[in-house]
Design a protein around this motif. Sequence first.
Motif, PDB file in Angstrom:
ATOM      1  N   LEU A   4      23.757  12.878 -25.998  1.00  0.00           N
ATOM      2  CA  LEU A   4      23.780  12.272 -24.675  1.00  0.00           C
ATOM      3  C   LEU A   4      25.116  12.597 -24.025  1.00  0.00           C
ATOM      4  O   LEU A   4      26.170  12.495 -24.667  1.00  0.00           O
ATOM      5  CB  LEU A   4      23.611  10.750 -24.790  1.00  0.00           C
ATOM      6  CG  LEU A   4      22.415  10.254 -25.617  1.00  0.00           C
ATOM      7  CD1 LEU A   4      22.471   8.738 -25.767  1.00  0.00           C
ATOM      8  CD2 LEU A   4      21.107  10.685 -24.998  1.00  0.00           C
ATOM      9  N   LYS A  16      23.730   3.559 -23.509  1.00  0.00           N
ATOM     10  CA  LYS A  16      23.984   2.741 -24.697  1.00  0.00           C
ATOM     11  C   LYS A  16      22.978   1.602 -24.800  1.00  0.00           C
ATOM     12  O   LYS A  16      22.539   1.237 -25.896  1.00  0.00           O
ATOM     13  CB  LYS A  16      25.414   2.200 -24.647  1.00  0.00           C
ATOM     14  CG  LYS A  16      25.853   1.428 -25.887  1.00  0.00           C
ATOM     15  CD  LYS A  16      25.893   2.279 -27.122  1.00  0.00           C
ATOM     16  CE  LYS A  16      26.569   1.536 -28.280  1.00  0.00           C
ATOM     17  NZ  LYS A  16      26.388   2.217 -29.580  1.00  0.00           N
ATOM     18  N   HIS A  19      19.809   3.259 -25.972  1.00  0.00           N
ATOM     19  CA  HIS A  19      19.928   3.780 -27.340  1.00  0.00           C
ATOM     20  C   HIS A  19      21.089   3.071 -28.046  1.00  0.00           C
ATOM     21  O   HIS A  19      22.182   3.631 -28.190  1.00  0.00           O
ATOM     22  CB  HIS A  19      20.173   5.290 -27.315  1.00  0.00           C
ATOM     23  CG  HIS A  19      19.176   6.071 -26.529  1.00  0.00           C
ATOM     24  ND1 HIS A  19      17.867   6.248 -26.937  1.00  0.00           N
ATOM     25  CD2 HIS A  19      19.293   6.715 -25.338  1.00  0.00           C
ATOM     26  CE1 HIS A  19      17.223   6.983 -26.059  1.00  0.00           C
ATOM     27  NE2 HIS A  19      18.062   7.268 -25.069  1.00  0.00           N
ATOM     28  N   ALA A  22      23.402   4.794 -30.580  1.00  0.00           N
ATOM     29  CA  ALA A  22      24.171   5.975 -30.191  1.00  0.00           C
ATOM     30  C   ALA A  22      25.638   5.802 -30.564  1.00  0.00           C
ATOM     31  O   ALA A  22      26.249   4.758 -30.307  1.00  0.00           O
ATOM     32  CB  ALA A  22      24.028   6.223 -28.688  1.00  0.00           C
ATOM     33  N   TYR A  44      21.674   9.520 -32.302  1.00  0.00           N
ATOM     34  CA  TYR A  44      22.222   9.947 -31.021  1.00  0.00           C
ATOM     35  C   TYR A  44      23.744   9.994 -31.088  1.00  0.00           C
ATOM     36  O   TYR A  44      24.376   9.102 -31.656  1.00  0.00           O
ATOM     37  CB  TYR A  44      21.830   8.976 -29.893  1.00  0.00           C
ATOM     38  CG  TYR A  44      20.348   8.862 -29.650  1.00  0.00           C
ATOM     39  CD1 TYR A  44      19.694   9.724 -28.758  1.00  0.00           C
ATOM     40  CD2 TYR A  44      19.594   7.886 -30.313  1.00  0.00           C
ATOM     41  CE1 TYR A  44      18.331   9.608 -28.536  1.00  0.00           C
ATOM     42  CE2 TYR A  44      18.230   7.773 -30.088  1.00  0.00           C
ATOM     43  CZ  TYR A  44      17.609   8.643 -29.203  1.00  0.00           C
ATOM     44  OH  TYR A  44      16.258   8.538 -28.979  1.00  0.00           O
ATOM     45  N   MET A  46      26.911  10.200 -28.259  1.00  0.00           N
ATOM     46  CA  MET A  46      27.167  10.050 -26.830  1.00  0.00           C
ATOM     47  C   MET A  46      28.547  10.585 -26.495  1.00  0.00           C
ATOM     48  O   MET A  46      29.563  10.005 -26.881  1.00  0.00           O
ATOM     49  CB  MET A  46      27.061   8.582 -26.394  1.00  0.00           C
ATOM     50  CG  MET A  46      27.218   8.400 -24.890  1.00  0.00           C
ATOM     51  SD  MET A  46      27.392   6.676 -24.392  1.00  0.00           S
ATOM     52  CE  MET A  46      25.859   5.999 -24.998  1.00  0.00           C
TER      53      MET A  46
END
Length: 295
Positions: A4, A16, A19, A22, A44, A46
Motif C-alpha cells: 500500500l 490502516k 487493513h 498492515a 500488507y 504500508m
Amino acid sequence: MDFLRPAGWEEALAAKAEHPSAVPIAGGTDVMVELNFDHRRPAYLMDLTRIRELREWEAGEGLVRLGACVPYTRIIDELSQPLPGLALAARTVGSPQIRNRGSVGGNLGAASPAGDSHPPLLAAGAEIEVESAARGTRRIPVDDFYVGVKRNALAEDELIRSVIIEAADGPQQFSKVGTRNAMVIAVCAFGLALHPESRTVGTGIGSAAPTPRRATEAEAFIAAELDASGLWERPKPIPAAVADRFAELVSAAASPIDDVRGSADYRRHALKVMARRTLTWTWTEYFSSRSNRCA
C-alpha cells in the motif's frame, strides 16, 4: 504480500482502517531485517514515505513536534539544541546510511527494549501522538506506550503521527554500552535530563528490562537531595555518596536478563556506572552554566 502506498495522511489512516494488519514502513531499518530473515510475513506493507508532514518538525511554546518519519540525521543536525539527549542517542544509531533512513517513529513502532531513542524520550517526558480514522487523535505518555517486549499501546487501526517533546530547559545526556559506539544493539543504555524549571530529574533505561522504563525512585531521590541542599539555586558538586545512591537506585530499577550480549549482573553494574557518569556530566554542565551566568 500486498503493498500500500498512500499519498497523504488521511489516505494512510483510511488504508490502516481497512487493513488493520498492515505494517507501516518508512526507513525500513527494522521491518526489512525481519522480512529478510523471514521472521515476519505481513499480508500488507504500508509505505509512508510520500506523506510529507511525517518528515517535518516544528517548534513553538517550549515544545518540539517531531514527525514520526524525521530521520536521525536531521535530529542530529537540526535539533541538538532543543533535544540534546535525543540527538546524542541518534548519533549511536547504526551507520550513517541507517541514520539517514531510520526514525523515532520506527523505533517506537518496533518497541524493542533496546531501541536507542527510548531512554531520552522517557527522560524528557515525551508524548506520542497517534491517530485513527475512526477515533481521531490521542496523545499517549511515553511511560504508557511500552506494554511488553516489542509491544506498544497502539490500537490496530492507529498510526504514529508525531512525538511531542518539551524543549530542554537543562542539560541532558545519553550513554550506551555495546561492543562499539554505533552499529550495534545496546547491551544497556541510560538517558538523563535535568529539568531546572520544575526542579525534577528524568531518567530512561534501555535494554535492561522487558520494556524501556524510568528509574522513578532514583528520580525522586536525586530531585529531593538537590532541592533540600539548595543546589538548584547555588550549584556545587554533588556529594559522592548522593551520586552513588542515585546510581544504586537506577540499577535497582532494572530487571535485566542474561543473553548473548551480556549477563544480568553486568547490565546492573553498567547501569550504575552510566547513571553516576551521566549525573556528573549533566550536573557539571549545569553548574558551569550557572557559574558563568553569575560571573
